[in-house]
Design a protein around this motif. Structure first.
Motif, PDB file in Angstrom:
ATOM      1  N   GLU A  16      10.215  -3.752  -4.132  1.00  0.00           N
ATOM      2  CA  GLU A  16       9.182  -4.147  -5.088  1.00  0.00           C
ATOM      3  C   GLU A  16       8.207  -5.149  -4.463  1.00  0.00           C
ATOM      4  O   GLU A  16       6.991  -5.063  -4.675  1.00  0.00           O
ATOM      5  CB  GLU A  16       9.835  -4.766  -6.316  1.00  0.00           C
ATOM      6  N   ASP A  17       8.742  -6.087  -3.659  1.00  0.00           N
ATOM      7  CA  ASP A  17       7.888  -7.093  -3.010  1.00  0.00           C
ATOM      8  C   ASP A  17       6.927  -6.445  -2.011  1.00  0.00           C
ATOM      9  O   ASP A  17       5.751  -6.826  -1.926  1.00  0.00           O
ATOM     10  CB  ASP A  17       8.752  -8.132  -2.297  1.00  0.00           C
ATOM     11  N   VAL A  18       7.434  -5.469  -1.239  1.00  0.00           N
ATOM     12  CA  VAL A  18       6.576  -4.765  -0.285  1.00  0.00           C
ATOM     13  C   VAL A  18       5.518  -3.958  -1.029  1.00  0.00           C
ATOM     14  O   VAL A  18       4.349  -3.902  -0.616  1.00  0.00           O
ATOM     15  CB  VAL A  18       7.418  -3.852   0.638  1.00  0.00           C
ATOM     16  N   GLN A  19       5.920  -3.364  -2.140  1.00  0.00           N
ATOM     17  CA  GLN A  19       4.973  -2.566  -2.924  1.00  0.00           C
ATOM     18  C   GLN A  19       3.850  -3.437  -3.483  1.00  0.00           C
ATOM     19  O   GLN A  19       2.685  -3.008  -3.560  1.00  0.00           O
ATOM     20  CB  GLN A  19       5.700  -1.861  -4.073  1.00  0.00           C
ATOM     21  N   LYS A  20       4.159  -4.683  -3.839  1.00  0.00           N
ATOM     22  CA  LYS A  20       3.126  -5.602  -4.337  1.00  0.00           C
ATOM     23  C   LYS A  20       2.067  -5.851  -3.268  1.00  0.00           C
ATOM     24  O   LYS A  20       0.873  -5.945  -3.580  1.00  0.00           O
ATOM     25  CB  LYS A  20       3.763  -6.918  -4.761  1.00  0.00           C
ATOM     26  N   LEU A  21       2.507  -5.950  -2.024  1.00  0.00           N
ATOM     27  CA  LEU A  21       1.552  -6.101  -0.923  1.00  0.00           C
ATOM     28  C   LEU A  21       0.652  -4.882  -0.817  1.00  0.00           C
ATOM     29  O   LEU A  21      -0.574  -4.995  -0.691  1.00  0.00           O
ATOM     30  CB  LEU A  21       2.301  -6.313   0.398  1.00  0.00           C
ATOM     31  N   SER A  22       1.274  -3.703  -0.852  1.00  0.00           N
ATOM     32  CA  SER A  22       0.503  -2.461  -0.761  1.00  0.00           C
ATOM     33  C   SER A  22      -0.480  -2.345  -1.926  1.00  0.00           C
ATOM     34  O   SER A  22      -1.636  -1.932  -1.747  1.00  0.00           O
ATOM     35  CB  SER A  22       1.447  -1.252  -0.757  1.00  0.00           C
ATOM     36  N   ASP A  23      -0.030  -2.721  -3.110  1.00  0.00           N
ATOM     37  CA  ASP A  23      -0.899  -2.653  -4.293  1.00  0.00           C
ATOM     38  C   ASP A  23      -2.089  -3.595  -4.139  1.00  0.00           C
ATOM     39  O   ASP A  23      -3.221  -3.250  -4.525  1.00  0.00           O
ATOM     40  CB  ASP A  23      -0.112  -3.010  -5.552  1.00  0.00           C
TER      41      ASP A  23
ATOM     42  N   HIS B 112       4.344 -12.709   9.532  1.00  0.00           N
ATOM     43  CA  HIS B 112       5.453 -13.610   9.829  1.00  0.00           C
ATOM     44  C   HIS B 112       6.741 -12.924   9.376  1.00  0.00           C
ATOM     45  O   HIS B 112       7.009 -12.794   8.175  1.00  0.00           O
ATOM     46  CB  HIS B 112       5.258 -14.939   9.099  1.00  0.00           C
ATOM     47  N   VAL B 113       7.533 -12.476  10.331  1.00  0.00           N
ATOM     48  CA  VAL B 113       8.702 -11.654  10.013  1.00  0.00           C
ATOM     49  C   VAL B 113       9.703 -11.739  11.159  1.00  0.00           C
ATOM     50  O   VAL B 113       9.318 -11.881  12.330  1.00  0.00           O
ATOM     51  CB  VAL B 113       8.261 -10.192   9.764  1.00  0.00           C
ATOM     52  N   ASP B 114      11.001 -11.642  10.842  1.00  0.00           N
ATOM     53  CA  ASP B 114      12.051 -11.755  11.864  1.00  0.00           C
ATOM     54  C   ASP B 114      12.987 -10.550  11.933  1.00  0.00           C
ATOM     55  O   ASP B 114      13.422 -10.165  13.001  1.00  0.00           O
ATOM     56  CB  ASP B 114      12.893 -13.018  11.617  1.00  0.00           C
ATOM     57  N   GLY B 115      13.377  -9.974  10.802  1.00  0.00           N
ATOM     58  CA  GLY B 115      14.393  -8.927  10.779  1.00  0.00           C
ATOM     59  C   GLY B 115      13.920  -7.603  11.352  1.00  0.00           C
ATOM     60  O   GLY B 115      12.734  -7.253  11.260  1.00  0.00           O
ATOM     61  N   GLU B 116      14.866  -6.843  11.917  1.00  0.00           N
ATOM     62  CA  GLU B 116      14.531  -5.554  12.542  1.00  0.00           C
ATOM     63  C   GLU B 116      13.950  -4.572  11.521  1.00  0.00           C
ATOM     64  O   GLU B 116      12.916  -3.947  11.766  1.00  0.00           O
ATOM     65  CB  GLU B 116      15.772  -4.957  13.196  1.00  0.00           C
ATOM     66  N   LYS B 117      14.609  -4.418  10.375  1.00  0.00           N
ATOM     67  CA  LYS B 117      14.115  -3.489   9.353  1.00  0.00           C
ATOM     68  C   LYS B 117      12.742  -3.925   8.861  1.00  0.00           C
ATOM     69  O   LYS B 117      11.828  -3.098   8.708  1.00  0.00           O
ATOM     70  CB  LYS B 117      15.085  -3.426   8.177  1.00  0.00           C
TER      71      LYS B 117
ATOM     72  N   LYS C 281      25.863 -17.268  -0.398  1.00  0.00           N
ATOM     73  CA  LYS C 281      26.075 -16.309   0.680  1.00  0.00           C
ATOM     74  C   LYS C 281      24.897 -15.341   0.794  1.00  0.00           C
ATOM     75  O   LYS C 281      24.200 -15.068  -0.174  1.00  0.00           O
ATOM     76  CB  LYS C 281      27.365 -15.529   0.440  1.00  0.00           C
ATOM     77  N   LEU C 282      24.729 -14.824   2.017  1.00  0.00           N
ATOM     78  CA  LEU C 282      23.656 -13.862   2.274  1.00  0.00           C
ATOM     79  C   LEU C 282      23.980 -12.540   1.605  1.00  0.00           C
ATOM     80  O   LEU C 282      25.102 -12.031   1.722  1.00  0.00           O
ATOM     81  CB  LEU C 282      23.496 -13.661   3.788  1.00  0.00           C
ATOM     82  N   LYS C 283      22.990 -11.972   0.906  1.00  0.00           N
ATOM     83  CA  LYS C 283      23.217 -10.710   0.199  1.00  0.00           C
ATOM     84  C   LYS C 283      21.924  -9.903   0.190  1.00  0.00           C
ATOM     85  O   LYS C 283      20.836 -10.465   0.380  1.00  0.00           O
ATOM     86  CB  LYS C 283      23.686 -10.991  -1.223  1.00  0.00           C
ATOM     87  N   PRO C 284      22.011  -8.588  -0.022  1.00  0.00           N
ATOM     88  CA  PRO C 284      20.791  -7.771  -0.055  1.00  0.00           C
ATOM     89  C   PRO C 284      19.823  -8.242  -1.139  1.00  0.00           C
ATOM     90  O   PRO C 284      20.227  -8.632  -2.223  1.00  0.00           O
ATOM     91  CB  PRO C 284      21.320  -6.366  -0.359  1.00  0.00           C
TER      92      PRO C 284
ATOM     93  N   PRO D  23       8.279  -9.973   3.100  1.00  0.00           N
ATOM     94  CA  PRO D  23       9.517 -10.169   2.319  1.00  0.00           C
ATOM     95  C   PRO D  23      10.751  -9.941   3.189  1.00  0.00           C
ATOM     96  O   PRO D  23      10.706  -9.221   4.190  1.00  0.00           O
ATOM     97  CB  PRO D  23       9.416  -9.105   1.226  1.00  0.00           C
ATOM     98  N   SER D  24      11.859 -10.541   2.802  1.00  0.00           N
ATOM     99  CA  SER D  24      13.118 -10.356   3.511  1.00  0.00           C
ATOM    100  C   SER D  24      14.004  -9.381   2.740  1.00  0.00           C
ATOM    101  O   SER D  24      14.051  -9.417   1.505  1.00  0.00           O
ATOM    102  CB  SER D  24      13.852 -11.693   3.670  1.00  0.00           C
ATOM    103  N   SER D  25      14.697  -8.520   3.463  1.00  0.00           N
ATOM    104  CA  SER D  25      15.589  -7.567   2.805  1.00  0.00           C
ATOM    105  C   SER D  25      16.922  -8.195   2.429  1.00  0.00           C
ATOM    106  O   SER D  25      17.748  -7.575   1.770  1.00  0.00           O
ATOM    107  CB  SER D  25      15.828  -6.351   3.715  1.00  0.00           C
TER     108      SER D  25
END
Length: 437
Positions: A207-214, A250-255, A198-201, A183-185
């Motif tokens: 929640e998306d990351v938690q779905k992966l963990s679940d 597949h991920v690009d952002g530092e965080k 516009k780009l926004k948080p 997921p993207s932040s």
């Protein structure tokens, strides 16, 4: 009359199909082949200026300096003085053979409906007779990792060679890795639905990351339980947990990359690869410490942020390599299937922006083989490995001199003719005749 016209139409279509059919895959190697005098780029950083290479039964039996040996030549002899020999180039994270014409839905089989699809196998959808796959070979791209797209977990990739009748013949390593789209932040609004573009948080990131963990937790619970019912997605995760499948994130952002590293630790994943990894340089030491390799996206692109160096995409692979991270190149993005044929020139660009030429070659040979887990048999010219290689008239990383005269996959001499080479020859002759007139 209508029935007769239908038969005529079918006959015309069949004749047209044969005229544009794929080259027939090569037969198994029947005699030894000896390549003499070429400059051999071994793919592991070494170069032999005057080489002697012998292979038979699909395997390299000799790779040595011709000036220091009296080895007897065997079988077919190819005099290659002034030419160059390379291991076959490897294209990771590719949708070759999954889509033929993007605008024609029946030829597009790169994704499936759903979000968590670890049981989807790209291999069984791979079209070995794709005309796009065929066009890779004249540039030396002889193997690839065929990768699904879409969803949060896209599915499972496999590694194939590019001269086969069908996917069963093509497979080199079956079900090599699971692919996760992290997921993207941040996200952009859907302008076509009236949202602010516009780009926004992304408020749903956690929640998306938690779905992966679940999903991972549920898979582990299912595999550890009595399995009273069949759940194919959960069952497909077993090879991830026991280390038989690598996890390609597949991920690009530092965080996001940092969160993926933490996810690897939390889930006790043995093998992880970052794909794309635009901001991996900021966390290079963490990647090295956690034994995570990176498949850098093609360098023929522009910087994503206005305060970055203009040549950041060109030199990212070198900078990561300098920090001790295992790096390869991949070519996903716009027109990715057609552009995969430019893989050697992506490596050439990295070399032009500071990386040693032989190290740049490793990005698409031995490094790529290590990342895909096929380095025991592919990726370098070494005794005992597969005779998957080609002979070029010049530097294969330079589009001006990458001109193949011979190519072999597992010792089989493959055709370098494609629809594109036929057109090239046809129109070269046209303009040559005009010059003479």
């Amino acid at each position: 009359m209508k029935k007769f016209n239908t038969y005529i139409l079918l006959a015309i279509l069949m004749i047209s199909g044969y005229g544009f059919a794929q080259q027939t895959p090569a037969s198994s190697q029947s005699e030894a082949v000896t390549i003499v005098g070429a400059t051999a780029h071994l793919g592991n950083g070494e170069v032999i200026e005057n080489s002697l290479i012998i292979f038979e039964d699909g395997k390299l039996t000799q790779v040595m300096d011709a000036t220091t040996t009296k080895m007897q030549y065997r079988g077919e002899i190819i005099e290659a003085k002034g030419k160059h020999v390379y291991p076959g180039f490897i294209a990771p994270n590719s949708t070759l053979g999954l889509v033929e014409i993007a605008a024609v839905r029946p030829t597009d089989d790169q994704d499936e409906m759903g979000e968590m699809l670890p049981n989807v196998r790209s291999l069984i959808a791979y079209n070995a007779e794709s005309k796009i796959v065929e066009s890779m070979r004249p540039n030396g791209v002889l193997l690839g990792q065929i990768t699904p797209r879409g969803g949060r977990i896209s599915g499972t990739s496999s590694v194939v060679q590019f001269d086969a009748w069908n996917w069963e013949d093509a497979v080199v390593k079956e079900n090599d890795g699971l692919h996760i789209n992290w997921p993207s932040s941040f996200k952009r609004g859907r302008w076509w639905m009236g949202e602010d573009p516009k780009l926004k948080p992304n408020k749903e990131y956690v929640e998306d990351v938690q779905k992966l963990s679940d999903f991972f937790a549920a898979s582990k619970a299912y595999l550890a339980g009595s399995k009273d019912y069949t759940n194919l997605p959960y069952m497909a995760m077993e090879a991830v947990f026991n280390g038989k499948k690598k996890v390609f994130v597949h991920v690009d952002g530092e965080k996001e990359i940092q969160d993926a590293i933490q996810f690897k630790k939390d889930q006790n994943l043995e093998k992880m690869v970052i794909v794309g990894g635009y901001h991996t340089l900021a966390v290079a030491q963490q990647l090295k410490d956690n034994n995570i390799s990176v498949l850098v996206n093609r360098p023929h692109s522009t910087p994503k942020q206005e305060d970055e160096d203009y040549d950041y995409p060109y030199k990212l692979a070198k900078l990561l390599n300098d920090k001790g991270v295992l790096v390869g190149l991949e070519s996903s993005g716009q027109m990715e299937r057609m552009n995969t044929r430019n893989l050697p020139f992506y490596a050439g660009t990295v070399a032009a922006f500071g990386m040693d030429k032989e190290e740049a070659l490793q990005l698409i040979t031995l490094n790529a083989a290590k990342i895909l887990g096929i380095d025991d048999n592919y990726g370098s010219l070494e005794k005992g490995k597969s005779a998957t290689l080609f002979i070029s008239e010049g530097d294969a990383l330079d589009m001006r001199t990458n001109k193949l005269s011979h190519a072999f996959i597992d010792g089989r001499k493959i055709s370098l003719e494609t629809h594109q080479t036929e057109l090239w020859k046809r129109y070269s002759e046209k303009y040559r005749n005009q010059e003479n007139n």
